[in-house]
Design an enzyme around this catalytic site. Structure first.
Site, mmCIF file in Angstrom:
data_model
loop_
_atom_site.group_PDB
_atom_site.id
_atom_site.type_symbol
_atom_site.label_atom_id
_atom_site.label_comp_id
_atom_site.label_asym_id
_atom_site.label_seq_id
_atom_site.Cartn_x
_atom_site.Cartn_y
_atom_site.Cartn_z
ATOM 1 N N ARG A 62 22.784 65.282 28.203
ATOM 2 C CA ARG A 62 21.771 65.230 29.004
ATOM 3 C C ARG A 62 20.859 63.877 28.616
ATOM 4 O O ARG A 62 21.243 63.198 27.592
ATOM 5 C CB ARG A 62 20.433 66.149 28.612
ATOM 6 C CG ARG A 62 21.059 67.611 29.103
ATOM 7 C CD ARG A 62 20.134 68.591 28.617
ATOM 8 N NE ARG A 62 20.351 69.948 28.829
ATOM 9 C CZ ARG A 62 21.131 70.538 28.111
ATOM 10 N NH1 ARG A 62 21.279 70.229 26.843
ATOM 11 N NH2 ARG A 62 21.368 71.866 28.545
ATOM 12 N N HIS A 78 26.441 75.053 26.301
ATOM 13 C CA HIS A 78 26.101 76.024 26.723
ATOM 14 C C HIS A 78 26.296 77.378 25.933
ATOM 15 O O HIS A 78 27.054 77.636 25.259
ATOM 16 C CB HIS A 78 27.135 76.361 28.139
ATOM 17 C CG HIS A 78 26.717 75.478 29.365
ATOM 18 N ND1 HIS A 78 27.749 75.473 30.179
ATOM 19 C CD2 HIS A 78 25.589 74.547 29.438
ATOM 20 C CE1 HIS A 78 27.129 74.361 31.048
ATOM 21 N NE2 HIS A 78 26.152 74.032 30.739
ATOM 22 N N ARG A 110 26.014 64.699 33.994
ATOM 23 C CA ARG A 110 26.463 65.914 33.249
ATOM 24 C C ARG A 110 27.373 66.835 34.044
ATOM 25 O O ARG A 110 28.271 67.278 33.311
ATOM 26 C CB ARG A 110 25.324 66.617 32.653
ATOM 27 C CG ARG A 110 25.542 67.733 31.869
ATOM 28 C CD ARG A 110 24.256 68.453 31.333
ATOM 29 N NE ARG A 110 24.332 69.740 30.910
ATOM 30 C CZ ARG A 110 24.481 69.969 29.384
ATOM 31 N NH1 ARG A 110 24.995 69.044 28.787
ATOM 32 N NH2 ARG A 110 24.503 71.197 29.111
ATOM 33 N N TYR A 114 31.721 75.819 37.306
ATOM 34 C CA TYR A 114 32.651 74.926 37.562
ATOM 35 C C TYR A 114 34.134 75.331 37.510
ATOM 36 O O TYR A 114 35.163 74.595 37.714
ATOM 37 C CB TYR A 114 32.580 73.869 36.238
ATOM 38 C CG TYR A 114 31.316 73.106 35.974
ATOM 39 C CD1 TYR A 114 30.922 72.345 36.943
ATOM 40 C CD2 TYR A 114 30.618 74.023 35.105
ATOM 41 C CE1 TYR A 114 29.768 71.584 36.525
ATOM 42 C CE2 TYR A 114 29.499 73.243 34.872
ATOM 43 C CZ TYR A 114 29.021 72.262 35.757
ATOM 44 O OH TYR A 114 27.570 71.585 35.375
ATOM 45 N N LYS A 154 18.010 70.716 24.749
ATOM 46 C CA LYS A 154 17.365 71.673 25.527
ATOM 47 C C LYS A 154 17.130 73.136 24.941
ATOM 48 O O LYS A 154 15.960 73.859 25.052
ATOM 49 C CB LYS A 154 17.849 71.830 26.987
ATOM 50 C CG LYS A 154 17.048 72.649 27.826
ATOM 51 C CD LYS A 154 17.672 72.567 29.225
ATOM 52 C CE LYS A 154 16.899 73.603 30.177
ATOM 53 N NZ LYS A 154 17.507 73.523 31.616
ATOM 54 N N HIS A 173 21.228 63.770 35.914
ATOM 55 C CA HIS A 173 21.545 64.821 35.693
ATOM 56 C C HIS A 173 22.945 65.238 36.214
ATOM 57 O O HIS A 173 23.894 66.069 35.523
ATOM 58 C CB HIS A 173 20.693 66.187 35.603
ATOM 59 C CG HIS A 173 21.011 67.186 34.949
ATOM 60 N ND1 HIS A 173 20.635 67.375 33.543
ATOM 61 C CD2 HIS A 173 21.692 68.569 35.471
ATOM 62 C CE1 HIS A 173 21.155 68.685 33.184
ATOM 63 N NE2 HIS A 173 21.740 69.247 34.083
#
Length: 351
Positions: free
Chosen positions: A207, A320, A297, A329, A232, A294
């Site tokens: 990020r 993640h 990413r 994805y 995050k 973003h």
């Protein structure tokens, strides 16, 4: 006597349900994520009931939501990495329901109040999204969980009976080969640092805040490993730097002109550089539509999937904690394979 049962929540996570039944007293129940917490609560509560010290309804009537939020802000938010982002959520809930006692905060009241939030126009002139409303719910839900487990102000979290709003599939926008070349050219023409930041974003899937906050102490040039501290989800994440990305970082290290802990310090402040405006200008000069930082990413994730990298590895690279995020994805992998097979068949049979 207390009984403890292992159950699962709607999303499949383990939950330990405690039920205390003592003759002459109403049944008391609570749920916990860990068995140790459940056992401790059962022991303390059963002892309090026997000694006449357990009055959950009285406590819930004694405190208002304003009091709960104020104590949560004072005692709990400083412990959370995302504490500052939760303040607007708490302020909104306080403005809507702050005067209510905790005993009066029922699931139906919370749902109707959340529906009011969904009808609110945000700063961008659009209705508040379901994902945003879920974040508001999650913040107050955590406050209720703390009030239940640690303060014993309530005997249950009313959000446990509220269904999370179904959110739309996350945005996936990635650069085509031509767009990528144009963007990199414009970034390099403006600033070597901006160019390096974009290359790192495309190479690591990190990020913006993770890259601009990257400190020299977190980069090992010998092994080519970068560790992002300010993530995050609050977990440190290390990713390898290879090829062009590693060469750029070594080049930046060789031309450090003043002492700063950051790879990309601001010109005068010594704090991490602020690049939003110059990045958006580069995107505009490159003639690229509907693209945000973003999305770099998303681009990195998309390139990994289309290159055949398995989902679990992609999730590890991106940080993640839930594979559901990564599986957004998955369709790119299938589309890429189908496209490759189509090219193969045309090359063989359409001569």
């Amino acid at each position: 006597m207390a009984t403890i049962r292992n159950r699962k929540t709607r999303d499949g996570k383990p939950s330990w349900h405690v039920q205390i039944r003592l003759k002459g007293h109403p049944t008391v129940t609570a749920s916990f994520e860990r068995k140790t917490d459940a056992a401790k609560w059962a022991q303390d509560t059963e002892s309090a009931i026997r000694d006449g010290r357990y009055f959950p309804t009285v406590e819930a009537k004694r405190h208002t939501l304003d009091e709960l939020i104020e104590r949560y802000r004072r005692e709990e938010l400083p412990k959370l990495r995302s504490g500052k982002t939760r303040i607007p959520h708490l302020e909104w809930w306080a403005s809507e329901l702050g005067a209510y006692t905790l005993a009066d905060i029922k699931p139906a009241l919370l749902v109707s109040t959340r529906n009011k939030l969904l009808r609110r126009i945000n700063g961008r002139g659009t209705l508040t999204s379901k994902s945003t409303a879920n974040r508001y719910d999650a913040t107050l839900s955590h406050a209720f969980t703390v009030a239940m487990k640690e303060w014993q102000w309530v005997d249950d979290n009313p959000f446990r009976k509220i269904k999370t709003l179904k959110e739309p599939e996350g945005r996936i926008r990635f650069l085509s080969d031509d767009e990528r070349e144009r963007l990199l050219m414009e970034c390099r023409a403006h600033s070597e640092d901006l160019y390096a930041i974009v290359v790192l974003a495309l190479s690591t899937g990190a990020r913006k805040s993770e890259i601009t906050g990257l400190a020299w102490a977190d980069v090992d040039l010998k092994t080519g490993l970068a560790t992002f501290q300010n993530t995050k989800n609050g977990y440190r994440r290390s990713v390898p730097l290879t090829g062009h990305a590693l060469d750029l970082v070594k080049e930046i290290a060789s031309r450090r002109r003043f002492k700063s802990e950051y790879l990309f310090p601001g010109r005068f402040t010594g704090r991490p550089a602020v690049i939003q405006n110059i990045f958006e200008a580069a995107v505009k000069r490159a003639g690229i539509e509907d693209f945000h930082f973003h999305d770099l990413r998303h681009s990195a994730a998309s390139y990994l999937v289309m290159a055949g990298v398995d989902m679990r590895t992609v999730a590890e690279i991106l940080g993640h904690r839930d594979l559901k995020m990564t599986h957004r994805y998955a369709h790119l992998s299938r589309a890429h394979v189908t496209n490759a097979m189509d090219k193969l068949n045309r090359a063989i049979f359409e001569k």
